[in-house]
Design an enzyme around this catalytic site. Structure first.
Site, PDB file in Angstrom:
ATOM      1  N   SER A  27       0.832  -1.220   0.000  1.00 19.31           N
ATOM      2  CA  SER A  27       0.000   0.000   0.000  1.00 19.31           C
ATOM      3  C   SER A  27       0.864   1.267   0.000  1.00 19.31           C
ATOM      4  O   SER A  27       1.861   1.360   0.726  1.00 19.31           O
ATOM      5  CB  SER A  27      -0.909   0.005   1.230  1.00 19.31           C
ATOM      6  OG  SER A  27      -1.559   1.259   1.307  1.00 19.31           O
ATOM      7  N   SER A  86      -0.524   4.148   0.801  1.00 21.00           N
ATOM      8  CA  SER A  86      -1.188   5.085   1.718  1.00 21.00           C
ATOM      9  C   SER A  86      -0.252   5.612   2.815  1.00 21.00           C
ATOM     10  O   SER A  86      -0.283   6.814   3.108  1.00 21.00           O
ATOM     11  CB  SER A  86      -2.416   4.439   2.345  1.00 21.00           C
ATOM     12  OG  SER A  86      -3.352   4.156   1.339  1.00 21.00           O
ATOM     13  N   LYS A 115     -12.607  -4.812   1.565  1.00 22.61           N
ATOM     14  CA  LYS A 115     -13.558  -3.693   1.468  1.00 22.61           C
ATOM     15  C   LYS A 115     -15.000  -4.116   1.778  1.00 22.61           C
ATOM     16  O   LYS A 115     -15.764  -3.353   2.360  1.00 22.61           O
ATOM     17  CB  LYS A 115     -13.469  -3.047   0.087  1.00 22.61           C
ATOM     18  CG  LYS A 115     -12.129  -2.336  -0.147  1.00 22.61           C
ATOM     19  CD  LYS A 115     -12.088  -1.669  -1.500  1.00 22.61           C
ATOM     20  CE  LYS A 115     -10.730  -1.017  -1.747  1.00 22.61           C
ATOM     21  NZ  LYS A 115     -10.668  -0.314  -3.023  1.00 22.61           N
ATOM     22  N   ASN A 152     -13.906   1.883   1.628  1.00 21.79           N
ATOM     23  CA  ASN A 152     -12.440   1.971   1.692  1.00 21.79           C
ATOM     24  C   ASN A 152     -11.976   2.837   2.868  1.00 21.79           C
ATOM     25  O   ASN A 152     -10.794   3.053   3.041  1.00 21.79           O
ATOM     26  CB  ASN A 152     -11.824   2.442   0.363  1.00 21.79           C
ATOM     27  CG  ASN A 152     -12.165   3.880   0.020  1.00 21.79           C
ATOM     28  OD1 ASN A 152     -12.955   4.517   0.708  1.00 21.79           O
ATOM     29  ND2 ASN A 152     -11.569   4.395  -1.030  1.00 21.79           N
ATOM     30  N   ASP A 177     -13.720   6.526  -3.390  1.00 17.95           N
ATOM     31  CA  ASP A 177     -13.285   6.254  -4.774  1.00 17.95           C
ATOM     32  C   ASP A 177     -14.038   7.101  -5.809  1.00 17.95           C
ATOM     33  O   ASP A 177     -13.471   7.488  -6.832  1.00 17.95           O
ATOM     34  CB  ASP A 177     -13.443   4.763  -5.113  1.00 17.95           C
ATOM     35  CG  ASP A 177     -12.232   3.953  -4.654  1.00 17.95           C
ATOM     36  OD1 ASP A 177     -11.195   4.569  -4.343  1.00 17.95           O
ATOM     37  OD2 ASP A 177     -12.327   2.709  -4.610  1.00 17.95           O
ATOM     38  N   GLY A 187     -14.771  -2.806 -17.334  1.00 15.03           N
ATOM     39  CA  GLY A 187     -14.665  -3.460 -16.031  1.00 15.03           C
ATOM     40  C   GLY A 187     -16.023  -3.540 -15.357  1.00 15.03           C
ATOM     41  O   GLY A 187     -16.971  -2.836 -15.752  1.00 15.03           O
ATOM     42  N   GLY A 222     -15.895  -4.514 -11.660  1.00 23.40           N
ATOM     43  CA  GLY A 222     -15.564  -4.731 -10.249  1.00 23.40           C
ATOM     44  C   GLY A 222     -15.830  -3.487  -9.422  1.00 23.40           C
ATOM     45  O   GLY A 222     -16.582  -2.589  -9.834  1.00 23.40           O
ATOM     46  N   GLY A 223     -15.181  -3.409  -8.250  1.00 20.86           N
ATOM     47  CA  GLY A 223     -15.390  -2.291  -7.337  1.00 20.86           C
ATOM     48  C   GLY A 223     -15.028  -0.952  -7.957  1.00 20.86           C
ATOM     49  O   GLY A 223     -15.761   0.035  -7.795  1.00 20.86           O
ATOM     50  N   TYR A 276      -1.976   2.733 -11.722  1.00 19.03           N
ATOM     51  CA  TYR A 276      -0.845   3.652 -11.492  1.00 19.03           C
ATOM     52  C   TYR A 276       0.496   2.930 -11.412  1.00 19.03           C
ATOM     53  O   TYR A 276       1.535   3.571 -11.272  1.00 19.03           O
ATOM     54  CB  TYR A 276      -1.081   4.516 -10.237  1.00 19.03           C
ATOM     55  CG  TYR A 276      -1.500   3.736  -9.020  1.00 19.03           C
ATOM     56  CD1 TYR A 276      -0.565   3.155  -8.177  1.00 19.03           C
ATOM     57  CD2 TYR A 276      -2.850   3.572  -8.719  1.00 19.03           C
ATOM     58  CE1 TYR A 276      -0.957   2.429  -7.076  1.00 19.03           C
ATOM     59  CE2 TYR A 276      -3.253   2.839  -7.615  1.00 19.03           C
ATOM     60  CZ  TYR A 276      -2.302   2.282  -6.791  1.00 19.03           C
ATOM     61  OH  TYR A 276      -2.696   1.552  -5.713  1.00 19.03           O
TER      62      TYR A 276
HETATM   63  P1  NAP Z   1     -11.793  -6.128  -9.141  1.00 16.70           P
HETATM   64  O1  NAP Z   1     -13.020  -5.848  -8.366  1.00 16.70           O
HETATM   65  O2  NAP Z   1     -10.992  -7.346  -8.859  1.00 16.70           O
HETATM   66  O3  NAP Z   1     -12.208  -6.142 -10.706  1.00 16.70           O
HETATM   67  C1  NAP Z   1     -11.273  -6.478 -11.677  1.00 16.70           C
HETATM   68  C2  NAP Z   1     -11.840  -6.187 -13.049  1.00 16.70           C
HETATM   69  O4  NAP Z   1     -10.781  -6.374 -13.998  1.00 16.70           O
HETATM   70  C3  NAP Z   1     -12.984  -7.100 -13.471  1.00 16.70           C
HETATM   71  O5  NAP Z   1     -13.925  -6.348 -14.210  1.00 16.70           O
HETATM   72  C4  NAP Z   1     -12.276  -8.124 -14.371  1.00 16.70           C
HETATM   73  O6  NAP Z   1     -13.104  -8.695 -15.352  1.00 16.70           O
HETATM   74  C5  NAP Z   1     -11.276  -7.227 -15.058  1.00 16.70           C
HETATM   75  N1  NAP Z   1     -10.148  -7.957 -15.644  1.00 16.70           N
HETATM   76  C6  NAP Z   1      -9.206  -8.688 -15.003  1.00 16.70           C
HETATM   77  N2  NAP Z   1      -8.324  -9.177 -15.902  1.00 16.70           N
HETATM   78  C7  NAP Z   1      -8.712  -8.737 -17.121  1.00 16.70           C
HETATM   79  C8  NAP Z   1      -8.220  -8.897 -18.447  1.00 16.70           C
HETATM   80  N3  NAP Z   1      -7.111  -9.615 -18.693  1.00 16.70           N
HETATM   81  N4  NAP Z   1      -8.855  -8.282 -19.469  1.00 16.70           N
HETATM   82  C9  NAP Z   1      -9.972  -7.534 -19.236  1.00 16.70           C
HETATM   83  N5  NAP Z   1     -10.494  -7.358 -17.999  1.00 16.70           N
HETATM   84  C10 NAP Z   1      -9.874  -7.952 -16.963  1.00 16.70           C
HETATM   85  O7  NAP Z   1     -10.760  -4.905  -9.031  1.00 16.70           O
HETATM   86  P2  NAP Z   1     -11.088  -3.369  -8.718  1.00 16.70           P
HETATM   87  O8  NAP Z   1     -11.024  -3.144  -7.266  1.00 16.70           O
HETATM   88  O9  NAP Z   1     -12.298  -3.015  -9.476  1.00 16.70           O
HETATM   89  O10 NAP Z   1      -9.800  -2.627  -9.332  1.00 16.70           O
HETATM   90  C11 NAP Z   1      -9.580  -2.600 -10.735  1.00 16.70           C
HETATM   91  C12 NAP Z   1      -8.339  -1.776 -11.023  1.00 16.70           C
HETATM   92  O11 NAP Z   1      -8.534  -0.414 -10.637  1.00 16.70           O
HETATM   93  C13 NAP Z   1      -7.100  -2.255 -10.282  1.00 16.70           C
HETATM   94  O12 NAP Z   1      -6.038  -2.288 -11.198  1.00 16.70           O
HETATM   95  C14 NAP Z   1      -6.840  -1.197  -9.248  1.00 16.70           C
HETATM   96  O13 NAP Z   1      -5.454  -1.011  -8.987  1.00 16.70           O
HETATM   97  C15 NAP Z   1      -7.403   0.039  -9.932  1.00 16.70           C
HETATM   98  N6  NAP Z   1      -7.824   1.050  -8.954  1.00 16.70           N
HETATM   99  C16 NAP Z   1      -7.142   2.215  -8.906  1.00 16.70           C
HETATM  100  C17 NAP Z   1      -7.502   3.178  -8.006  1.00 16.70           C
HETATM  101  C18 NAP Z   1      -6.724   4.473  -7.957  1.00 16.70           C
HETATM  102  O14 NAP Z   1      -6.788   5.152  -6.925  1.00 16.70           O
HETATM  103  N7  NAP Z   1      -6.047   4.850  -9.012  1.00 16.70           N
HETATM  104  C19 NAP Z   1      -8.576   2.971  -7.108  1.00 16.70           C
HETATM  105  C20 NAP Z   1      -9.276   1.749  -7.182  1.00 16.70           C
HETATM  106  C21 NAP Z   1      -8.881   0.797  -8.123  1.00 16.70           C
HETATM  107  P3  NAP Z   1     -13.954 -10.038 -15.029  1.00 16.70           P
HETATM  108  O15 NAP Z   1     -15.177  -9.597 -14.296  1.00 16.70           O
HETATM  109  O16 NAP Z   1     -14.241 -10.582 -16.373  1.00 16.70           O
HETATM  110  O17 NAP Z   1     -13.058 -10.921 -14.205  1.00 16.70           O
END
Ligand code: NAP
Length: 280
Positions: A16, A18, A67, A88, A103, A129, A131-132, A221
Site C-alpha cells: 500500500s 497510503s 472492502k 475503503n 473512490d 470493467g 468490479g469495485g 498507477y
Molecule cells: P476487481 O473488483 O478485482 O475487478 C477487476 C476487473 O478487472 C474485473 O472487471 C475483471 O473482469 C477485469 N479484468 C481482469 N483481468 C482482465 C483482463 N485480462 N482483461 C480484461 N479485464 C480484466 O478490481 P477493482 O477493485 O475493481 O480494481 C480494478 C483496477 O482499478 C485495479 O487495477 C486497481 O489497482 C485500480 N484502482 C485504482 C484506483 C486508484 O486510486 N487509481 C482505485 C481503485 C482501483 P472479469 O469480471 O471478467 O473478471
C-alpha cells in the site's frame, strides 16, 4: 496533546502507498499524528474492524480484499459507501463506526480538473470493467449527469447484472466481443480493470476509432505509463493516469482521520511517482 492514529489495512498490505502519502502530508502539517499499516486476515476482519470502537485509532483505510468486510462491520454507511456496497474508509463518530467510500470523489477530481464538466456532459463514456473500481466510476459519472454510458467487461454476465441492477436509461452494456463498437466514437474511455497492471497482460482493446481529441483515463498507477496510455498517445488522444485518483481518494480520508484536509501543492504527486520508479 493527543496523538491521532490512523492506518491502512489489507491482506496483504505491505504494497500500500497510503502510508507514504499520509505520512508525507502529516510531516507538512502541525498535526500530532501517525499513520501506519495493519495486516488483518479476512476471517478476522469484521471482528477486528468492530473492535476499532474500543481503541484510540481515529480510523482506517481499507484495501483489497477487505472492502466488503469493512462494509459488513460498519454501524452506519455514508451515501457513497451505500451506493457501492464496499468501504475503503472506516472512521469513528461518537460511538458509531461509519463506513465510507472515497473512490467516486477520487475518480471525479482529476477528471473534472483535467477534462472539465462540459466535456463529460457532451460525450459518450465507456467504462471497461465490472468490479469495485468500475462501480465507483459508474457512480461518479451518473452523479455528474453523463449523457450516455456504455459498460463492457471480459465476463459479460457480470456487467449485464450490474447494468440491470442500476437500471437507468443512459446506461447500457455491450458484449466483450463487440468492444470495438463500444469504443467507436466514444469521447471518454476508462479502464477500471486490473489488466495492464505491473506483471499482468495489457488490456486487449483498440482505441483507434475513438473520437479525435478524446480522453483515456487508466485507473492503474503501476506502471506509471501503461500500454493503454501509450496506445492512446500513439493515436493522438489525451490521457489521465491513475496516480491522480490515488491521491484524490486519499485526501478526504485524511480529513476524516485528522480533522483537516491535507495541504495542496507540496509535491505528493512527484513523491509517489519517484517512489514507484524506484521499485522497478
Ligand atoms: P476487481 O473488483 O478485482 O475487478 C477487476 C476487473 O478487472 C474485473 O472487471 C475483471 O473482469 C477485469 N479484468 C481482469 N483481468 C482482465 C483482463 N485480462 N482483461 C480484461 N479485464 C480484466 O478490481 P477493482 O477493485 O475493481 O480494481 C480494478 C483496477 O482499478 C485495479 O487495477 C486497481 O489497482 C485500480 N484502482 C485504482 C484506483 C486508484 O486510486 N487509481 C482505485 C481503485 C482501483 P472479469 O469480471 O471478467 O473478471
Amino acid at each position: 496533546m493527543i496523538l491521532k492514529v490512523a492506518g491502512v489495512t489489507g491482506w496483504p498490505v505491505h504494497h500500500s502507498l497510503s502510508p507514504l502519502i499520509h505520512n508525507y502530508w502529516l510531516k507538512n502539517t502541525k498535526i500530532t499524528g501517525a499513520y501506519t499499516m495493519f495486516a488483518v486476515h479476512p476471517n478476522e476482519a469484521v471482528y477486528a474492524f468492530k473492535s476499532l470502537k474500543r481503541t484510540t485509532i481515529s480510523g482506517i483505510n481499507i484495501t483489497s480484499p477487505l472492502k466488503a468486510k469493512a462494509f459488513e462491520a460498519a454501524d452506519k454507511m455514508t451515501n457513497d459507501a451505500e451506493k457501492l456496497g464496499v468501504c475503503n474508509v472506516l472512521y469513528k463518530s461518537g460511538d458509531m463506526l461509519i463506513g465510507h467510500n472515497t473512490d467516486m470523489e477520487g475518480f471525479l477530481g482529476p477528471l473534472i480538473e483535467t477534462v472539465g464538466p462540459q466535456f463529460v456532459l457532451n460525450n459518450t463514456a465507456v467504462i471497461i470493467g465490472a468490479g469495485g473500481a468500475a462501480r465507483a466510476v459508474l457512480g461518479a459519472l451518473l452523479s455528474v449527469g453523463a449523457p450516455e454510458i456504455i459498460m463492457i467487461n471480459k465476463t459479460d454476465e457480470r456487467v449485464e447484472k450490474l447494468v440491470s441492477q442500476v437500471n437507468v436509461p443512459s446506461l447500457y452494456a455491450l458484449p466483450w466481443a463487440q468492444r470495438e463498437n463500444a469504443i467507436f466514437g466514444a469521447g471518454l474511455v476508462i479502464n477500471a480493470t486490473s489488466a495492464g497492471m505491473h506483471g499482468k497482460a495489457p488490456l486487449d482493446i483498440n482505441l483507434e476509432y475513438m473520437q479525435p481529441g478524446g480522453w483515456v483515463y487508466d485507473l492503474i498507477y503501476t506502471p506509471h505509463k501503461t500500454v493503454l496510455i501509450k496506445q492512446a498517445k500513439k493515436y493522438g488522444l489525451n490521457t489521465i493516469g491513475g496516480l491522480g485518483m490515488l491521491i484524490a481518494q486519499a485526501r478526504p480520508s485524511f480529513k476524516l482521520f485528522y480533522g483537516e484536509l491535507p495541504p495542496i501543492g507540496i509535491g505528493v504527486h512527484a513523491l509517489v511517482k519517484t517512489h514507484l520508479k524506484s521499485l522497478k
